[in-house]
Design a protein around this motif. Structure first.
Motif, short mmCIF file in Angstrom:
data_model
loop_
_atom_site.label_atom_id
_atom_site.label_comp_id
_atom_site.label_asym_id
_atom_site.label_seq_id
_atom_site.Cartn_x
_atom_site.Cartn_y
_atom_site.Cartn_z
N VAL A 11 1.33 -1.15 -0.12
CA VAL A 11 -0.10 -0.46 -0.24
C VAL A 11 1.01 1.35 -0.12
O VAL A 11 1.62 1.54 0.26
N VAL A 12 0.87 2.55 -1.15
CA VAL A 12 1.56 3.40 -1.26
C VAL A 12 0.45 4.71 -1.35
O VAL A 12 -0.19 4.76 -1.81
N LEU A 26 6.68 8.85 -4.56
CA LEU A 26 6.20 7.91 -4.28
C LEU A 26 6.38 7.14 -2.99
O LEU A 26 7.39 7.37 -3.11
N ARG A 27 5.65 6.50 -1.97
CA ARG A 27 6.25 6.28 -0.68
C ARG A 27 5.18 5.44 -0.11
O ARG A 27 4.42 5.79 -0.18
N PRO A 28 5.89 4.43 0.89
CA PRO A 28 5.25 4.14 1.75
C PRO A 28 3.95 4.28 2.56
O PRO A 28 4.26 6.06 2.95
N PRO A 33 5.02 -0.15 5.29
CA PRO A 33 7.04 -0.86 4.90
C PRO A 33 7.48 -1.00 3.65
O PRO A 33 6.11 0.00 2.86
N ALA A 34 8.42 -0.26 3.29
CA ALA A 34 9.13 -0.57 1.92
C ALA A 34 7.85 -1.30 0.65
O ALA A 34 7.48 -2.43 1.10
N LEU A 35 8.12 -1.02 -0.38
CA LEU A 35 6.74 -1.11 -1.76
C LEU A 35 7.79 -2.24 -2.15
O LEU A 35 9.29 -1.98 -2.28
N TYR A 41 -1.10 -1.19 -4.38
CA TYR A 41 -2.54 -0.76 -4.25
C TYR A 41 -1.60 0.68 -4.17
O TYR A 41 -1.54 1.10 -2.62
N ALA A 42 -2.59 1.83 -4.83
CA ALA A 42 -1.51 3.47 -4.74
C ALA A 42 -3.42 4.11 -4.44
O ALA A 42 -3.80 3.98 -5.14
N LEU A 43 -1.97 4.97 -3.68
CA LEU A 43 -3.52 6.02 -3.27
C LEU A 43 -3.05 6.85 -4.07
O LEU A 43 -1.94 7.71 -4.46
#
Length: 458
Positions: A11-12, A26-28, A33-35, A41-43
């Motif tokens: 989830v990022v 782009l970040r968690p 946790p890290a991608l 799944y990204a917002l």
């Protein structure tokens, strides 16, 4: 043959410079946790504002920003029909009253469509003094995580009230009074029940606006400002709700819940006005599930008081099992106030992670739904004729929406609604139906249990 359990999904957050612009970051998600390679799944944010979600697969060696950015731009380019509530929100944008009075600026559709103009029109709209109420019971570690996120909000004038509901230990009291001394107020409420706890928090709070969230969320730093700013622009607004997204998709139960709706209500602003009921929601205002959820809601204190507060015989911790938030939404609308939904007010929710948790939720959702309807009709019997008049058309509308679910559901969810990648087990559907049958009984039990306490002077 049963489907294999879904694998964990990263989830990022992905931020774009514009709907078709480059990736800014782009970040968690907070605390996540890290991608890693696999399903993601990204917002999608556009210059910081939540705009969509996407679900993609990043292979080893691929650039995650490139893969997800491409999916995000394609999603943002999609358009679909707007609901009546969305059209009403677009027709009444949030802005300073003096700007709204200028027809040369905001009366033109081409101007209304420009986010830069609306952003400037909202400048100088300070959010009102706000109290955040967090009800909790024996979950100090989760509570600490939530409080840490609430203490870094960009809202200029806020107090935080923790309501320790029917505690069995002193853990919550020690956490609040030691770690958060002078920054968080502690209130103890010995009667179990989420609605009772919310009423206790509201009684102790000093804010003009009362915001409510749960101890299992992490609030975005702009959450409270976005949730409460609309009250400054609209004196007739009684309630605002916001966006709830999953903080983790690590277990089959978490993924299954999110793939079948979760708590998200979309990204388009919506406005519900009892004076202009939406024609495409025939059961309005009894369609409370579409308004928002209790983990992300705020009320004008005066409106909530006028509506009678939360029904103490509803909510988790009572025999009714839920429905406290839905009851409050309908009560405020029935009192003549408007309700607005905004995706800019974002919290990350830690879904329960076990199968038994999901079973309990399915049953509780069903029970809470019919318990809230029962509570509404018991406490506001004048609404019964309106409900009966709307019921035939509302049921026909619900059947039609269910039949079209796969065609109309918003994308970017694990499994995609209607595709059966993660089919909803029949056992959970049965539990939800059983809960619906039980809801009125549970509400009656909760009211009966509350009666002796009133007689004792509580």
């Amino acid at each position: 043959m049963s489907s294999p359990p879904p694998r964990p999904i990263s989830v990022v957050e992905l931020d774009l410079a514009g709907p078709d612009g480059p990736v800014l970051s782009l970040r968690p998600v907070p605390g996540g946790p890290a991608l890693r390679a696999g399903a993601v799944y990204a917002l999608v944010r556009v210059e910081g504002r939540p705009a969509a979600t996407v679900l993609g697969t990043v292979a080893d060696g691929e650039d995650p920003a490139e893969v997800l950015g491409s999916l995000a731009r394609a999603r943002l380019a999609e358009t679909g029909p707007r609901t009546d509530a969305e059209r009403l929100a677009a027709a009444r944008p949030l802005a300073r009253p003096d700007v709204l009075a200028r027809p040369d600026v905001l009366a033109r559709p081409d101007v209304l469509a420009r986010p830069d103009v609306l952003a400037r029109a909202r400048e100088g709209l300070p959010p009102p003094r706000t109290s955040v109420v967090v009800a909790t019971r024996e979950r100090p570690e989760q509570l600490a995580r939530a409080l840490d996120s609430l203490l870094v909000q960009d809202h200029p004038d806020v107090e935080i009230v923790v309501v320790d509901n029917a505690p069995r230990t002193t853990d919550t009291h020690e956490l609040v009074t030691r770690k958060y001394a002078d920054r968080v107020r502690y209130v103890r409420e010995d009667t179990p029940g989420l609605a009772v706890a919310h009423n206790a928090g509201a009684a102790a709070a000093e804010g003009e606006v009362l915001a409510f969230t749960d101890d299992d969320v992490i609030a975005d730093p702009h959450w409270l400002t976005a949730l409460t700013e609309p009250f400054a622009a609209d004196p007739g607004l009684g309630c605002v709700t916001g966006l709830i997204l999953p903080a983790r998709l690590a277990t089959p139960a978490q993924i299954l819940l999110e793939s079948h709706g979760g708590f998200a209500k979309g990204f388009a602003p919506r406005l519900y006005d009892p004076a202009e009921p939406p024609a495409d929601e025939p059961l309005f205002p009894f369609t409370a599930g579409s308004f928002g959820s209790g983990a992300n809601m705020a009320f004008r204190a005066a409106a909530l008081r006028q509506a009678g507060g939360f029904d103490p015989a509803t909510g988790t911790g009572t025999a009714a099992r839920g429905g406290d938030d839905l009851y409050a939404f309908v009560a405020v609308l029935s009192a003549g106030f408007r309700l607005r939904y905004t995706a800019e007010a974002l919290v990350w929710h830690h879904h329960r992670d076990t199968w038994q948790d999901l079973r309990n939720q399915a049953y509780g959702y069903g029970a809470g739904l019919t318990a809230y309807l029962t509570a509404t009709l018991v406490r506001h019997p004048r609404l019964l004729p309106a409900l009966l008049a709307r019921l035939p058309r509302g049921l026909a509308h619900a059947r039609a929406m269910t039949a079209r679910r796969g065609e109309t559901a918003e994308g970017g969810v694990p499994g995609e609604h209607g595709t059966h990648h993660h089919p909803w087990p029949r056992s959970l559907s049965r539990l939800e139906r059983r809960g619906m049958l039980y809801g009125p009984i549970g509400y009656a039990k909760a009211r009966a249990q509350a009666a002796p306490r009133k007689g004792a002077g509580r």
